[in-house]
Each structure stands twice: as structure tokens, then as C-alpha cells.
Design a protein around this motif. Structure first.
Motif, PDB file in Angstrom:
ATOM      1  N   ARG A   1      48.527  76.423 -12.363  1.00  0.00           N
ATOM      2  CA  ARG A   1      47.594  77.544 -12.186  1.00  0.00           C
ATOM      3  C   ARG A   1      47.351  77.846 -10.711  1.00  0.00           C
ATOM      4  O   ARG A   1      46.274  78.308 -10.340  1.00  0.00           O
ATOM      5  N   LEU A   2      48.340  77.596  -9.891  1.00  0.00           N
ATOM      6  CA  LEU A   2      48.193  77.927  -8.475  1.00  0.00           C
ATOM      7  C   LEU A   2      48.131  79.450  -8.327  1.00  0.00           C
ATOM      8  O   LEU A   2      48.985  80.158  -8.872  1.00  0.00           O
ATOM      9  N   PRO A   3      47.136  79.983  -7.621  1.00  0.00           N
ATOM     10  CA  PRO A   3      47.037  81.435  -7.466  1.00  0.00           C
ATOM     11  C   PRO A   3      48.257  82.010  -6.743  1.00  0.00           C
ATOM     12  O   PRO A   3      48.941  81.308  -5.994  1.00  0.00           O
ATOM     13  N   HIS A   4      48.494  83.293  -6.944  1.00  0.00           N
ATOM     14  CA  HIS A   4      49.623  83.924  -6.245  1.00  0.00           C
ATOM     15  C   HIS A   4      49.295  84.157  -4.775  1.00  0.00           C
ATOM     16  O   HIS A   4      50.194  84.318  -3.949  1.00  0.00           O
ATOM     17  N   GLY A   5      47.996  84.172  -4.443  1.00  0.00           N
ATOM     18  CA  GLY A   5      47.579  84.359  -3.059  1.00  0.00           C
ATOM     19  C   GLY A   5      46.521  83.349  -2.662  1.00  0.00           C
ATOM     20  O   GLY A   5      45.510  83.197  -3.353  1.00  0.00           O
ATOM     21  N   LEU A   6      46.755  82.617  -1.566  1.00  0.00           N
ATOM     22  CA  LEU A   6      45.817  81.600  -1.102  1.00  0.00           C
ATOM     23  C   LEU A   6      45.432  81.903   0.339  1.00  0.00           C
ATOM     24  O   LEU A   6      46.269  82.342   1.142  1.00  0.00           O
ATOM     25  N   LEU A   7      44.179  81.617   0.663  1.00  0.00           N
ATOM     26  CA  LEU A   7      43.694  81.744   2.036  1.00  0.00           C
ATOM     27  C   LEU A   7      43.168  80.393   2.487  1.00  0.00           C
ATOM     28  O   LEU A   7      42.192  79.882   1.925  1.00  0.00           O
ATOM     29  N   PHE A   8      43.807  79.797   3.483  1.00  0.00           N
ATOM     30  CA  PHE A   8      43.329  78.568   4.095  1.00  0.00           C
ATOM     31  C   PHE A   8      42.436  78.977   5.271  1.00  0.00           C
ATOM     32  O   PHE A   8      42.924  79.447   6.301  1.00  0.00           O
ATOM     33  N   ALA A   9      41.130  78.813   5.099  1.00  0.00           N
ATOM     34  CA  ALA A   9      40.164  79.278   6.087  1.00  0.00           C
ATOM     35  C   ALA A   9      39.405  78.105   6.678  1.00  0.00           C
ATOM     36  O   ALA A   9      39.060  77.152   5.973  1.00  0.00           O
ATOM     37  N   GLY A  10      39.144  78.179   7.973  1.00  0.00           N
ATOM     38  CA  GLY A  10      38.391  77.123   8.626  1.00  0.00           C
ATOM     39  C   GLY A  10      38.593  77.164  10.118  1.00  0.00           C
ATOM     40  O   GLY A  10      39.342  77.995  10.633  1.00  0.00           O
ATOM     41  N   PRO A  11      37.922  76.282  10.847  1.00  0.00           N
ATOM     42  CA  PRO A  11      38.012  76.300  12.308  1.00  0.00           C
ATOM     43  C   PRO A  11      39.441  76.113  12.801  1.00  0.00           C
ATOM     44  O   PRO A  11      40.318  75.614  12.074  1.00  0.00           O
ATOM     45  N   GLU A  12      39.655  76.512  14.025  1.00  0.00           N
ATOM     46  CA  GLU A  12      40.963  76.326  14.653  1.00  0.00           C
ATOM     47  C   GLU A  12      41.269  74.834  14.784  1.00  0.00           C
ATOM     48  O   GLU A  12      40.393  74.017  15.064  1.00  0.00           O
ATOM     49  N   GLY A  13      42.526  74.487  14.570  1.00  0.00           N
ATOM     50  CA  GLY A  13      42.982  73.139  14.877  1.00  0.00           C
ATOM     51  C   GLY A  13      42.580  72.068  13.900  1.00  0.00           C
ATOM     52  O   GLY A  13      42.441  70.897  14.281  1.00  0.00           O
ATOM     53  N   VAL A  14      42.386  72.406  12.604  1.00  0.00           N
ATOM     54  CA  VAL A  14      41.996  71.389  11.634  1.00  0.00           C
ATOM     55  C   VAL A  14      43.093  71.139  10.595  1.00  0.00           C
ATOM     56  O   VAL A  14      42.865  70.412   9.623  1.00  0.00           O
ATOM     57  N   GLY A  15      44.258  71.744  10.772  1.00  0.00           N
ATOM     58  CA  GLY A  15      45.373  71.448   9.880  1.00  0.00           C
ATOM     59  C   GLY A  15      45.766  72.557   8.928  1.00  0.00           C
ATOM     60  O   GLY A  15      46.592  72.333   8.032  1.00  0.00           O
ATOM     61  N   LYS A  16      45.234  73.761   9.082  1.00  0.00           N
ATOM     62  CA  LYS A  16      45.538  74.856   8.148  1.00  0.00           C
ATOM     63  C   LYS A  16      47.015  75.237   8.192  1.00  0.00           C
ATOM     64  O   LYS A  16      47.654  75.425   7.153  1.00  0.00           O
ATOM     65  N   ARG A  17      47.545  75.363   9.401  1.00  0.00           N
ATOM     66  CA  ARG A  17      48.945  75.750   9.554  1.00  0.00           C
ATOM     67  C   ARG A  17      49.872  74.690   8.939  1.00  0.00           C
ATOM     68  O   ARG A  17      50.788  75.015   8.164  1.00  0.00           O
ATOM     69  N   ALA A  18      49.619  73.429   9.285  1.00  0.00           N
ATOM     70  CA  ALA A  18      50.455  72.352   8.755  1.00  0.00           C
ATOM     71  C   ALA A  18      50.375  72.296   7.232  1.00  0.00           C
ATOM     72  O   ALA A  18      51.382  72.086   6.541  1.00  0.00           O
ATOM     73  N   ALA A  19      49.154  72.511   6.697  1.00  0.00           N
ATOM     74  CA  ALA A  19      48.987  72.491   5.243  1.00  0.00           C
ATOM     75  C   ALA A  19      49.725  73.648   4.586  1.00  0.00           C
ATOM     76  O   ALA A  19      50.304  73.493   3.496  1.00  0.00           O
ATOM     77  N   ALA A  20      49.720  74.824   5.224  1.00  0.00           N
ATOM     78  CA  ALA A  20      50.421  75.989   4.663  1.00  0.00           C
ATOM     79  C   ALA A  20      51.921  75.731   4.582  1.00  0.00           C
ATOM     80  O   ALA A  20      52.560  76.008   3.556  1.00  0.00           O
ATOM     81  N   TYR A  21      52.495  75.173   5.650  1.00  0.00           N
ATOM     82  CA  TYR A  21      53.928  74.875   5.633  1.00  0.00           C
ATOM     83  C   TYR A  21      54.249  73.764   4.629  1.00  0.00           C
ATOM     84  O   TYR A  21      55.289  73.803   3.955  1.00  0.00           O
ATOM     85  N   ALA A  22      53.366  72.770   4.524  1.00  0.00           N
ATOM     86  CA  ALA A  22      53.608  71.672   3.586  1.00  0.00           C
ATOM     87  C   ALA A  22      53.539  72.159   2.142  1.00  0.00           C
ATOM     88  O   ALA A  22      54.343  71.741   1.296  1.00  0.00           O
TER      89      ALA A  22
END
Length: 337
Positions: free
Chosen positions: A24-45
Motif C-alpha cells: 500500500r505504498l502511495p504513488h506519491g511520497l513527500l519526505f519533509a523535514g530539516p536540511e541534512g537529516v537524511g531525506k535525500r539518502a532515504a529517497a534514493y534508498a
């Protein structure tokens, strides 16, 4: 990095694991939060996990043909429309049209993933074009967006995404990540940068690399300490100091926005410490705690700072945003004294 290795974001990992386990993973996800907490790395992973032919729980296997393509940076089903755009640069309609053209030629018998880093940088025209794709998503496509300032995204886009909130990292995790990176700094320097980073690995790195940032931080706290008693006319001088330090050229609009955004971030940590003192919560020990009249005033000031940060992402004059925000905070403080 694998998703399971993401530090300090146990709630996000539980949410993603539950969605993946139940298909049930949504077709669109937004990883939101402060800069430098791992959002980019999590998106690629997560993109790697979705494209992997033999996933292992939260993680990609790392060995299948799809994973090898990802490692080589040549996977045909991973689209990166913001690739190579500088951190302060905008994401324009040309990039979005290129992405949409690629999606139109993709076979939807298999999954495709779009990772859009810094989605708040979308221009209005690009955001409108992207909205149409989110409203009528083709099967087999997953959109993963990251944003340090999600409030700058149009509400129409945010409402069509499942938001996953990333929290600031514990200082111990920041220090551990810096140490693991084998940087040329002493343990005491790393520990100080981690404690002053506000939970952001990116900010900790910049603190280590640029002594000017430590000076900026001290300057912000001195200004805020004096703000209740400061003549409003002097705020113009404070702004000029921020715009052009000794030996610097005057900042252009983009650089000024970045510096004022950092100012508001430091100010938020300052008033948060004041709120903690009012509530009897433990202090961080690295940020001064101002004496605030009440929790209601503290809450109002924090809201003003967040509004100021959001306005910096619009077409408003950054200097005017700074002055209006500081005057509003001063009024909140002085009307209760």
C-alpha cells in the motif's frame, strides 16, 4: 545507504515498512523535514528498494541487475529531474517537460521511480505541470519528493502526496556520522559541531568547514538578546551587517535569502530554548535560553519565524521579510514587559 541504516527516523521506517508489507505504498511520497537529516539518502534508498528484483525487507539486495544499474547510475527506470541543479537553483518547466516526456515513453508493465530532491524549488509553471501528473498518475510510477521547506510547495501538490516527517538527528548520531566519514577534524571539533548543528548533518559539516558560520550564530544570539530594547531603526543596520560582513561583497538576492534563512533557523532554536525554560524541560546547553514572558508569546514568536522562513521562498523582498519579522517579534516581546 540502505533504508534500514537510516539513523534517528524509526517512525518513518515503521511507516514505510508497513506500507511495503501491505503493498500500500502511495504513488506519491513527500519526505519533509530539516536540511541534512537524511531525506535525500532515504529517497534514493527507497527508490533502490522499489526497483530491486530481490528486495530484502526495507532494503535492496545490492546484487541483482537492477541494483548494479543503480550503482552505475544508468538505471533507465530511475528519473532524477533535479539532477545537477545547484542547491539554490530553481527547478523549471524545461526539466519537468523532459521528465514527463521520459515517463510517456516508459513501459508501465514494470515500475518506474521519480526522485525529486528539493521540490520546494519548483517554479510556479513547473509545479502546475507536475500537478497534472500527480492528479492522474500512470500505473507503476512512484514519485518521491524531498523538501526542507514543504510550506513553499503549493497546497494542491502537498495534498496529493503522503507526507513522511523527518526529525532532527540526535547530536550523538550526527557526531557518529561525522566520525565515520573520516574527516580531518579533532574529536572535540566534531562534538562541538554536532551539538551546534540542530540535528542536521549538513549544518554540522558546514560548521566544521566554515568558521564564519560560528561567528554568524554568535551574532544572531547577540542581536536577539538585545532585541526587546533595540531601537527599530537599528534593525536596518543589523540587516546591512548580515548582507555584507567585513571583507565580503554585498550578497545577491539568492545568497541573502540563504543567509536570512539561516538567521531564522538560529532564531528558532534560540526561542525554542526559551520555551523549554518556561516548561521546565532540559536545555541543550549549546543555545542561550531567553527569558520569555509566557508560553503563548513563545508560541507566537516561533510561528512568526516560520512564516518569515516561508515568505523567503516566495517572491517577497528578503530584506523586507527580515525587518517585518523582527519588528513583529519585538512587538510581541515589548507589549508584555
Amino acid at each position: 545507504m540502505n533504508l534500514s541504516e537510516l539513523r534517528g527516523e524509526h517512525r518513518v521506517l515503521r511507516q514505510l515498512q508497513h506500507a511495503l508489507d501491505n503493498n500500500r505504498l502511495p504513488h506519491g511520497l513527500l519526505f519533509a523535514g530539516p536540511e541534512g537529516v537524511g531525506k535525500r539518502a532515504a529517497a534514493y534508498a527507497l527508490a533502490a528498494r522499489l526497483l530491486c528484483e530481490n528486495p530484502q525487507g526495507l532494503d535492496a539486495c545490492g546484487h541483482c541487475p537492477s541494483c548494479r544499474y543503480l550503482t552505475a547510475g544508468t538505471h533507465p527506470d530511475l528519473l532524477l529531474p533535479a539532477k545537477d541543479i545547484p542547491r539554490e537553483g530553481s527547478i523549471g518547466i524545461k526539466r519537468l517537460r523532459t521528465m514527463l516526456g521520459q515517463l510517456a515513453t516508459t513501459s508501465h508493465d514494470k515500475r518506474s521511480v521519480v526522485v525529486l530532491i528539493g521540490a520546494e524549488r519548483l517554479t510556479r509553471e513547473a509545479a502546475n505541470a507536475f500537478l497534472k501528473t500527480l492528479e492522474e498518475p500512470a500505473p507503476g510510477i512512484t514519485f518521491i519528493l524531498t523538501a526542507s521547506h514543504p510550506e513553499a510547495l503549493p497546497e494542491t501538490i502537498r495534498s496529493r502526496l503522503a507526507t513522511y516527517l523527518f526529525a532532527p538527528l540526535p547530536a550523538a548520531d550526527v557526531a557518529a556520522l561525522l566520525t565515520a566519514a573520516d574527516l580531518p577534524y579533532r574529536p572535540a571539533q566534531i562534538d562541538l559541531a554536532a551539538r551546534l548543528s540542530g540535528g542536521s548533518l549538513a549544518k554540522a559539516r558546514r560548521l566544521l568547514e566554515d568558521e564564519r558560520l560560528l561567528t554568524d550564530r554568535q551574532q544572531v544570539f547577540r542581536l536577539l538578546d538585545d532585541l526587546p530594547r533595540r531601537h527599530p531603526g537599528l534593525l536596518v543596520n543589523d540587516l546591512q551587517t548580515l548582507c555584507q560582513a567585513p571583507g565580503e561583497k554585498r550578497l545577491d538576492r539568492t545568497a541573502l535569502k540563504a543567509r536570512l534563512r539561516r538567521f531564522f533557523g538560529y532564531a528558532e532554536s534560540y526561542y525554542l530554548e526559551g520555551m523549554k525554560a518556561l516548561l521546565g524541560l532540559p536545555a541543550t546547553g549549546t543555545t542561550p535560553a531567553p527569558a520569555l514572558p509566557s508560553a503563548a508569546i513563545a508560541t507566537a514568536i516561533l510561528a512568526l519565524l516560520r512564516q518569515g522562513t516561508a515568505r523567503l521562498e516566495t517572491g517577497a523582498d528578503p530584506a523586507l521579510v527580515f525587518l517585518v519579522t523582527l519588528l513583529a517579534i519585538q512587538q510581541r516581546l515589548t507589549t508584555t514587559i
